[in-house]
Structures are given as structure tokens and as C-alpha cells.
Design an enzyme around this catalytic site. Structure first.
Site, PDB file in Angstrom:
ATOM      1  NE  ARG A  90      -0.554  -0.022   4.960  1.00 44.59           N
ATOM      2  CZ  ARG A  90      -0.840   0.599   6.094  1.00 44.59           C
ATOM      3  NH1 ARG A  90      -1.812   1.472   6.143  1.00 44.59           N
ATOM      4  NH2 ARG A  90      -0.155   0.337   7.186  1.00 44.59           N
ATOM      5  CB  SER A  95      -5.837   3.154   5.967  1.00 43.08           C
ATOM      6  OG  SER A  95      -6.157   3.682   7.232  1.00 43.08           O
ATOM      7  CD  GLU A 142     -17.052   1.893   2.004  1.00 40.25           C
ATOM      8  OE1 GLU A 142     -18.299   1.818   2.092  1.00 40.25           O
ATOM      9  OE2 GLU A 142     -16.320   2.126   2.986  1.00 40.25           O
ATOM     10  CG  PHE A 182     -14.562  -1.693   4.216  1.00 40.19           C
ATOM     11  CD1 PHE A 182     -15.225  -2.644   4.992  1.00 40.19           C
ATOM     12  CD2 PHE A 182     -13.572  -0.939   4.816  1.00 40.19           C
ATOM     13  CE1 PHE A 182     -14.896  -2.830   6.323  1.00 40.19           C
ATOM     14  CE2 PHE A 182     -13.238  -1.123   6.146  1.00 40.19           C
ATOM     15  CZ  PHE A 182     -13.894  -2.064   6.898  1.00 40.19           C
ATOM     16  CG  HIS A 218      -5.740  -2.366   5.479  1.00 39.87           C
ATOM     17  ND1 HIS A 218      -5.330  -1.377   4.609  1.00 39.87           N
ATOM     18  CD2 HIS A 218      -5.397  -1.956   6.716  1.00 39.87           C
ATOM     19  CE1 HIS A 218      -4.758  -0.407   5.287  1.00 39.87           C
ATOM     20  NE2 HIS A 218      -4.768  -0.726   6.569  1.00 39.87           N
ATOM     21  CG  ASP A 242      -8.041  -2.848  12.943  1.00 42.22           C
ATOM     22  OD1 ASP A 242      -8.226  -2.450  14.111  1.00 42.22           O
ATOM     23  OD2 ASP A 242      -7.645  -2.114  12.024  1.00 42.22           O
ATOM     24  CD  GLN A 256     -12.341  -2.971  10.239  1.00 43.37           C
ATOM     25  OE1 GLN A 256     -12.082  -1.950   9.618  1.00 43.37           O
ATOM     26  NE2 GLN A 256     -13.585  -3.264  10.623  1.00 43.37           N
ATOM     27  NE  ARG A 297      -2.411  -2.160   9.771  1.00 42.45           N
ATOM     28  CZ  ARG A 297      -1.615  -2.485  10.774  1.00 42.45           C
ATOM     29  NH1 ARG A 297      -0.993  -3.651  10.774  1.00 42.45           N
ATOM     30  NH2 ARG A 297      -1.441  -1.657  11.786  1.00 42.45           N
TER      31      ARG A 297
END
Lengths: 304, 308
Positions: B7, B34, B55, B80, B105, B113, B117, B163
């Protein structure tokens, strides 16, 4: 364009809607007839489009988010010269560019794949933003169904519209129109999930809202003028319409949301659309060869 | 070269590409810090759009921007983003909109998390859609090449980014190509196909296996869709044993894709390593141990698979 002429074109489009749905054997007459006048008002005298250059970058865009009403769009597009009228009866047939719901890659002039309700307004926001960033004068029109705005994504877009692109590129090149015919598939909108107060809701979200009679060409024209004159925010027109408009026995009847007329029903619908009595019908057809051809074609369909 | 999250490499690559290609814009739904598009947004504020926590609208707006000639990178956590499957299905895939969907992620490697997530089913979902290639880079070098490729590729793409920091694995002179895998280590006893965050662990596992006299061929499958069928079949023919390793659900991911290809073209003994069931909170290393995706776990599974 004068109003009598727009009304005549709309009548012709509604005749084609009955014709194509009957040939297809399925589809959505109610919502096609309710939206027809709005589409005619756009395609005849309003939109800057060139049927010979459907990919012209600065063309105005129409996104029919309530994609199930696409027969009305096909009828208007064909009348405007995007493709020959003879192609209309290929609707929903294998291999036809006239898909049951709009397919951008199948038919030049279709701006978005819709029919999965709730997605069109977001696409319209993105196109309006991209056109603004490119300095294009093009405008984007997005037509929503009333049942459709029960979808959550519409309200994400509603919240986003007045904010997106600010301050340098406000989306005042975007005009969303609600085809508010008060009926959805399972019944009356008020019984399933009421939208009211729909004007106040869109106002509260920051849109420039107008409310009109969606079958009155003078009101439609004036509202579209005002939307064009509005600066700094997108416009939203609540167009009160009648489901099945033009065919008395289809009007306001949830049964005709998603059922195609049989050939004899279609012929009767066409006669009603043209305002001809049963007694005068045969004589009328001797004077209107175009309608006679459509009627003969439908009658032949019954025999096969 | 130090370890780096893909990322982060994505965020850096975007800034460079943005200078060269004015068509590039970014879209975020309140996760730009993020997904690492935040630096692009700082440098090109007129080309970065944060649409709020919405989203589906973000994906649709990206499709519209693409139709107006922009090259949008729409980023969020993979779960998401791909969770708005129906919008991706129609507004991006069916439309063939030139949208670059970036899911970050991914996997249990996000750790603390927890499951809500973690992108664990995203490959399975996107694989079912025509029109959208899936690419998962394994280190910084590969990631930057992939982002450059994505900007040039005409049509939608799905990019799967981590991530966590990833150790460098790409050989000198490496060049990413869609539909082509990279053989990172030659072997003759077993083919280990890994992707993204598990590639380095697969290489370490191969080293451990060498101590046991097992020669593992290690392949980095950045291009998950399309697969590199040529390399897959050649390696499977050579070793006769194929193991896939991914930080994704055991169902429908890289392992699923490889199984489908092999079972039609060259039925081969196979073992799929991945995440079973839901993820959970925990430290990333511990989660990799639990799911057998660490080097020792991979080596243990390979030995058992080979019966050695």
C-alpha cells in the site's frame, strides 16, 4: 420545438413501446410510458447529441438509471436517428444490441449499464465531474425511478452530489429527474416504502429542487431551462407522472409494471394512445399507413 | 532494499505517475491515510476525491469519471470495496469502465483489527466477474511496476495490496507482465505457488525444505487472473505436486484458480494453503502461525503433502 410536435413524437414513441414489448413478450410497459415524455423532451430540442457521433466527447449524456424503462429510451433514440426503427422489434432477442436493460457496450448512444437499481446517479456524478474537469460544456441527465431511490447508494450519491468537485468544479452540469409514478413492482410506493417528503429530502441534501408535472412539456421545458441556469449545485426535478400514461387501462395499475401486452392488447393500447374509437378504427387505419403496418405486424404475431 | 508495504509503494507510485499522466485521479472513502492515497491528495488536491464513507457511490463515481476520460484509482480496504460487489459487477465490470479498484489491508496479516477489516474473500468474488484482471504484487519493486501497468491498461483491474511490510523478493531486472508469473526458485519435487504477503514465507520454507532434501520450486503468482497457465503446467509436469499459499480464504482464491486450471488441463496432486473460516484479532505473526502461512507452517504442510 413546439409542444404539439413533442406530444406527437411522444405518442409515436408510446406506440413503439407497445409494439416492441409485445414482440419481446416481456418487459415493463408501465414505467416506460411514465418516463416517455421526459425522454422525448430531452432528445428533441434539448440534448446536444449527434446520432452519427455517439462518442462525441462534448455530447450531453442521458443515464436512464431506472433501466427497466429502456423501451422508452430505445423508442426515443430510434426516432432521433441513432438506429433504424425496424430494429426496435429485436428488443430482448438473442444477439440484439437492444438488451432488456441498457448495455453501454451493446448499443452506441447508451451511456451506462443500468437496471441494477441505484447505481446510475453515482455514475452521473462521476461523468459530470470528469466533464467539468475537462472544461466540457456537456450536461449530464440522470433519470431515476421512484422505487429505485429506496436503494441506499442513491442517498450516498445524494449526499455527495452537492459537495463533489467543490469549489472549482461544482456539478451544476448535472440534472437528476425523478420519474415519480407512485408505483413499483410489488404495488404502490406509499404501501411499500414511502418516499415523502421527497422534495424536502433532496432540498435538505443540498440540491436545487423543482417539482413539475412530468407529462406537461411546457413545465418540463421550463424546469430543464432553470436547471441549466442554476449555478454552483446540481439540480433535481421531481416529475409527477402516471404509470402506464396514455393507455387508460394500464394507468395507475401495478399489474402493468412488468408484463408485456398480448398482440390484441397492444393493438387496443395503440388505438387508445391515438385516441381513436373502436368504431372508427378500421377507417382510421386506411388513413395512417404507418400505424396500419404496426397493427398488421402485431396481428400476424398472434397467428404464429 | 528495506521491507515495505505494497500500500505504501502504491502511494509513492501514484505520485510519480500522477506527474506524468494528468488523467490519473484518486477516490477514497475516508481511508486515504490507510490506503496511502493521502500523499497524492496533498500533491494534487484537484484530482483527489474523498467521497466519505460511501464505497458504493465511490465505485460508481469512479466509473463515471472513467467514462469521461479519467483514469481513476478507487481505494479502500479490500473487504469494504469488494463488499459493494453489485456496484462493481454492473458499474465497472459489465460497463468495462477503466477503473482501477485497489483493495488494501488484505488477509489475516492486518492482525489486531480482526475479521471485519480483513479482505479474505475478495479474490473469490472478483474472479467470478468477466473483464477484471486480479493482480497481487509481492514487494515494493513489483508493486510499483504493477501500478504503472494499471495506469496504462485499458479497462478495469483489481489490485490487492497489503497493510504489512513485505521483504523484497523480486529478482534483479524483473519486469511484471499480466498473465506471467515469476519463478523465484527452481526445484523438482514440489511446486509452491504463492502470492502477495506469502511469497517471502514460501521462499523461506523452500530453504527449510532443502535441508530435508526436498527441492521446492517457488513461483510468485502476482497475476491471479489471468493465471500463467504455461508456467503452471510446465512446473506441475516437472514436479507432479502443487501447493498454493495465500492469505485469503481457502475457497475461491489463488488455490481455487490453480485447482480449476490443473484439473482440466493436467490433473495433479494439490494442496491448498490459506485461511479457513473467519479471521480474528491477534498479532499478524501469530495469525500466520495459526493458519500455517509462516515459513515453518508451509514447510510442514509440504512435507506432509509429499509424505516425507
Amino acid at each position: 420545438m413546439d409542444i404539439a410536435r413533442l406530444e406527437a413524437i411522444a405518442r409515436g414513441c408510446r406506440v413503439q413501446i407497445e409494439r416492441m414489448l409485445t414482440h419481446a413478450g416481456s418487459g415493463h410497459p408501465g414505467g416506460s410510458n411514465s418516463v416517455a415524455d421526459l425522454l422525448v423532451a430531452l432528445y428533441f430540442g434539448r440534448l446536444r447529441v449527434d446520432p452519427k457521433r455517439p462518442d462525441w466527447p462534448d455530447r450531453d449524456r442521458v443515464i436512464l438509471s431506472k433501466g427497466h424503462a429502456v423501451p422508452a429510451l430505445y423508442a426515443a433514440m430510434s426516432r432521433a436517428g441513432f438506429f433504424p426503427e425496424s430494429q426496435l422489434i429485436s428488443l430482448r432477442k438473442l444477439g440484439s444490441p437492444l438488451q432488456g436493460h441498457p448495455d453501454r457496450n451493446a448499443l452506441p448512444g447508451i451511456e451506462a449499464a443500468t437496471g441494477s437499481l441505484g447505481q446510475g446517479l453515482s455514475i452521473a456524478l462521476g461523468e459530470a465531474l470528469g466533464l467539468k474537469m475537462a472544461g466540457s460544456p456537456a450536461r449530464v441527465y440522470c433519470i431515476l425511478g421512484d422505487g429505485e431511490i429506496q436503494e441506499g447508494q442513491v442517498w450516498e450519491a445524494a449526499m455527495s452530489g452537492p459537495k463533489l468537485g467543490q469549489p472549482s468544479h461544482p456539478l451544476d452540469n448535472l440534472c437528476a429527474i425523478l420519474d415519480y409514478n407512485k408505483i413499483q413492482l410489488d404495488g404502490f410506493v406509499t404501501d411499500i416504502l414511502d418516499l415523502e417528503p421527497v422534495v424536502a429530502k433532496w432540498q435538505a441534501f443540498g440540491w436545487a429542487v423543482q417539482e413539475i408535472d412530468g407529462h406537461n412539456f411546457a413545465q418540463i421545458g421550463k424546469a430543464l431551462d432553470q436547471a441549466e441556469a442554476t449555478k454552483g449545485k446540481p439540480s433535481f426535478i421531481v416529475a409527477n407522472t402516471v404509470k402506464g400514461k396514455g393507455v387508460p387501462w394500464m394507468e395507475n395499475n401495478p399489474e402493468w409494471h412488468g408484463k408485456a401486452p398480448k398482440p390484441q392488447e397492444a393493438i387496443r393500447a395503440i388505438r387508445d394512445l391515438l385516441g381513436v374509437s373502436e368504431a372508427a378504427w378500421d377507417e382510421y387505419l386506411t388513413r395512417d399507413s404507418a400505424t396500419k403496418a404496426v397493427v398488421d405486424e402485431l396481428a400476424a404475431l398472434e397467428k404464429t | 532494499m528495506a521491507a515495505k508495504a505494497t500500500r505504501a509503494a502504491f502511494g509513492e507510485a501514484l505520485i510519480d505517475l500522477g506527474a506524468k499522466d494528468p488523467r490519473i485521479v484518486t477516490l477514497d472513502s475516508d481511508l486515504s491515510k490507510s490506503t496511502m492515497t493521502v500523499s497524492f491528495a496533498k500533491k494534487y488536491p484537484d484530482r483527489a476525491f474523498n467521497v466519505g464513507i460511501a464505497e458504493a457511490n465511490m465505485i460508481g463515481v469512479a466509473a463515471g469519471l472513467a467514462m469521461a476520460g479519467k483514469v481513476p484509482f478507487a481505494a479502500s480496504f479490500a473487504c469494504f470495496l469488494v463488499g459493494r460487489f453489485e456496484t462493481i459487477r454492473i458499474s465497472v465490470a459489465y460497463t468495462n469502465a477503466n477503473v482501477k479498484l485497489v483493495g488494501t489491508h488484505v488477509g489475516v496479516a492486518i492482525g489486531e483489527d480482526g475479521y471485519s477489516q480483513m479482505g479474505l474473500e475478495d479474490i473469490a468474488c472478483i474472479r467470478a466477474l468477466p473483464n477484471i484482471p486480479i493482480i497481487q504484487p509481492a514487494d515494493e519493486v513489483e508493486c510499483k511496476q504493477v501500478i504503472a501497468y494499471a495506469a496504462e491498461h485499458q479497462g478495469p483491474l483489481y489490485l490487492r495490496l497489503t497493510r504489512q511490510n513485505l521483504e523484497p523478493v523480486s529478482p534483479a531486472g524483473y519486469q511484471f507482465r499480466l498473465g506471467q508469473w515469476a519463478r523465484l526458485r527452481d526445484g523438482s519435487d514440489v511446486t509452491v505457488i504463492a502470492s502477495g504477503g506469502t511469497v517471502f514465507n514460501a521462499l523461506e520454507a523452500a530453504q527449510q525444505l532443502e535441508g530435508d532434501g526436498i527441492r521446492a520450486e517457488v513461483i510468485n503468482a502476482a497475476s491471479i487472473k489471468p493465471l500463467d497457465e504455461e508456467m503452471l503446467l510446465a512446473s506441475a509436469r516437472k514436479t507432479g505436486h502443487v501447493v498454493t499459499v495465500e492469505d485469503h480464504s481457502i475457497a475461491g482464491g489463488l488455490g481455487g484458480a490453480v485447482s480449476e486450471a490443473l484439473c482440466e488441463a493436467l490433473p495433479t496432486a494439490m494442496k491448498r494453503l490459506g485461511v479457513q473460516g473467519f479471521g480474528e484479532s491477534g498479532d499478524p505473526k501469530g495469525l500466520y502461525v495459526k493458519h500455517g502461512l509462516d515459513a515453518t507452517g508451509i514447510a510442514r504442510s509440504v512435507r506432509k503433502f509429499l509424505g516425507r
